[in-house]
Design a protein around this motif. Structure first.
Motif, PDB file in Angstrom:
ATOM      1  N   ARG A  15       0.841  -1.608   0.045  1.00 20.63           N
ATOM      2  CA  ARG A  15       0.163  -0.175   0.319  1.00 20.63           C
ATOM      3  C   ARG A  15       0.940   1.825   0.234  1.00 20.63           C
ATOM      4  N   GLN A  25      -3.633   8.906   0.371  1.00 19.04           N
ATOM      5  CA  GLN A  25      -3.840   8.437  -1.032  1.00 19.04           C
ATOM      6  C   GLN A  25      -5.462   8.088  -1.797  1.00 19.04           C
ATOM      7  N   LEU A  27       2.334   1.777  -3.549  1.00 18.69           N
ATOM      8  CA  LEU A  27       0.891   2.106  -4.412  1.00 18.69           C
ATOM      9  C   LEU A  27       0.790   4.038  -3.836  1.00 18.69           C
ATOM     10  N   ARG A  28       0.785   4.543  -2.440  1.00 24.94           N
ATOM     11  CA  ARG A  28       0.551   5.031  -2.401  1.00 24.94           C
ATOM     12  C   ARG A  28       2.113   6.358  -3.272  1.00 24.94           C
ATOM     13  N   TRP A  29       3.447   6.280  -2.746  1.00 27.38           N
ATOM     14  CA  TRP A  29       3.696   7.010  -3.566  1.00 27.38           C
ATOM     15  C   TRP A  29       4.053   7.741  -4.880  1.00 27.38           C
ATOM     16  N   ILE A  30       3.247   5.886  -5.687  1.00 25.01           N
ATOM     17  CA  ILE A  30       3.410   6.230  -7.361  1.00 25.01           C
ATOM     18  C   ILE A  30       2.137   6.979  -7.568  1.00 25.01           C
ATOM     19  N   LEU A  31       1.632   7.213  -6.674  1.00 27.00           N
ATOM     20  CA  LEU A  31       0.071   7.515  -6.776  1.00 27.00           C
ATOM     21  C   LEU A  31       0.713   9.328  -6.535  1.00 27.00           C
ATOM     22  N   TRP A  32       0.822   9.485  -5.515  1.00 25.89           N
ATOM     23  CA  TRP A  32       1.012  10.245  -5.291  1.00 25.89           C
ATOM     24  C   TRP A  32       2.413  11.370  -6.731  1.00 25.89           C
ATOM     25  N   VAL A  47      -5.421   4.069  -2.588  1.00 20.60           N
ATOM     26  CA  VAL A  47      -5.110   4.038  -1.938  1.00 20.60           C
ATOM     27  C   VAL A  47      -5.832   2.914  -1.691  1.00 20.60           C
TER      28      VAL A  47
END
Lengths: 212, 212
Positions: A95, B71, A98-103, B74
């Motif tokens: 998670r 996010q 994914l959080r950093w990729i979304l950011w 997420v």
């Protein structure tokens, strides 16, 4: 023939994320040049491959048939699942990755990419000082978040490099000026050095063809 | 006490994505107001919860201990995994869901959100016509991709609603003007009607508290 074909162009930081992952994971891959600057990604033919009109596109000759993927975050996730490399170690870390990729997609690469395009490739008469100042502000905010996080961590998630690092770092290795000076961001700079020290690391233009 | 606490504010389309998912999935949840307009998300206290300085934040009183997530992408992924609702049906669909959520963060909500903020909440003397025109161009490009996709599909992925729909639709339900006129985008408009017809659907300000 290579197992993976990456349709990309050297100037694309989003493409570089995928290229770097393929290279560092030891995949058999070859780049296929997308002529972005002459409109190829906006063509009808390309839209049939990727309706979003964006590079990169990954073609994987998988055993069960060809897999075609777009969006660098999807490609990174796919490759880390297939290869088992640079993947998250637990559900919590997954998670966080994914959080950093979304950011990155929301606040970092999306803004840095456009700013870099405007400063280096857009004819001067088409540039707007206001838009450039706006993007500089957005980008600076993103650098601050990254700098702060890396004050106490070597990697974005957990204690080893993951695809989250490859997503967020990509534009910062380009040599053209776009308002990022390593001296201003020592933690980011040290992190970029750590990534560049990984076995097999190469700079963007050493992995992908660029416009003539 | 509710099982889920969503720290949010009504004007935040990113928060609405999570609120809508919680509501449509029948979760026990309650909103906690974040005073964005008075700087709460930029405070030192909030940065300790979310170093990215963004709404929403989801707190889940899970059996194994509290889970804190940020996010919206997420949060959507987590909730669809936990509840089994609005989830992708296969590995291919899962990648497609992630693809649209990444696209939304990169090209859609990230641009619409700022444009809407500038047009509705930023004092007129701080607005730049150039920046607004720039964002209008970005947003229009995103609407075109969505409109085209929805010409032949009822939902973004597969044949039923998923978290990809909730991510991409969120800002388009807000009543304030931000350059989106349903008449210009008939396929998007019909899709918004389909989502709004889902059992339990509510508009943003009916799910979350807004500034006084």
């Amino acid at each position: 023939m290579a197992e993976y074909e990456l349709h990309c162009f050297g100037e694309s930081g989003h493409s570089y994320k995928a290229a770097l992952m393929l290279e560092l994971s030891g995949c058999s891959w070859s780049p296929v040049f997308l002529d972005f600057f002459n409109g190829e990604t906006r063509s009808v033919e390309f839209r049939e491959i990727n309706e979003m009109g964006e590079a990169p596109v990954l073609r994987h000759a998988a055993r069960t048939g060809e897999v075609v993927l777009t969006q660098s975050g999807v490609i990174l996730d796919y490759l880390s699942t297939i290869t088992g490399k640079f993947a998250a170690g637990s559900a919590i870390e997954r998670r966080e990755v994914l959080r950093w990729i979304l950011w990155d997609n929301h606040k970092m690469s999306s803004q840095v990419g456009v700013l870099r395009f405007m400063l280096n490739y857009l004819p001067e008469e088409k540039r707007s000082d206001d838009v450039i100042a706006y993007l500089r502000g957005r980008v600076s905010g993103a650098y601050q978040v990254l700098e702060q996080h890396l004050a106490t961590e070597d990697w974005l998630v957990g204690d080893k490099p993951t695809i989250a690092d490859f997503s967020c770092c990509s534009y910062l290795y380009y040599p053209e000026p776009f308002g990022f000076d390593r001296e201003d961001w020592p933690n980011i700079s040290a992190w970029l050095d750590r990534i560049a020290a990984l076995d097999g690391w190469k700079a963007p233009y050493d992995l992908m063809p660029r416009k003539a």
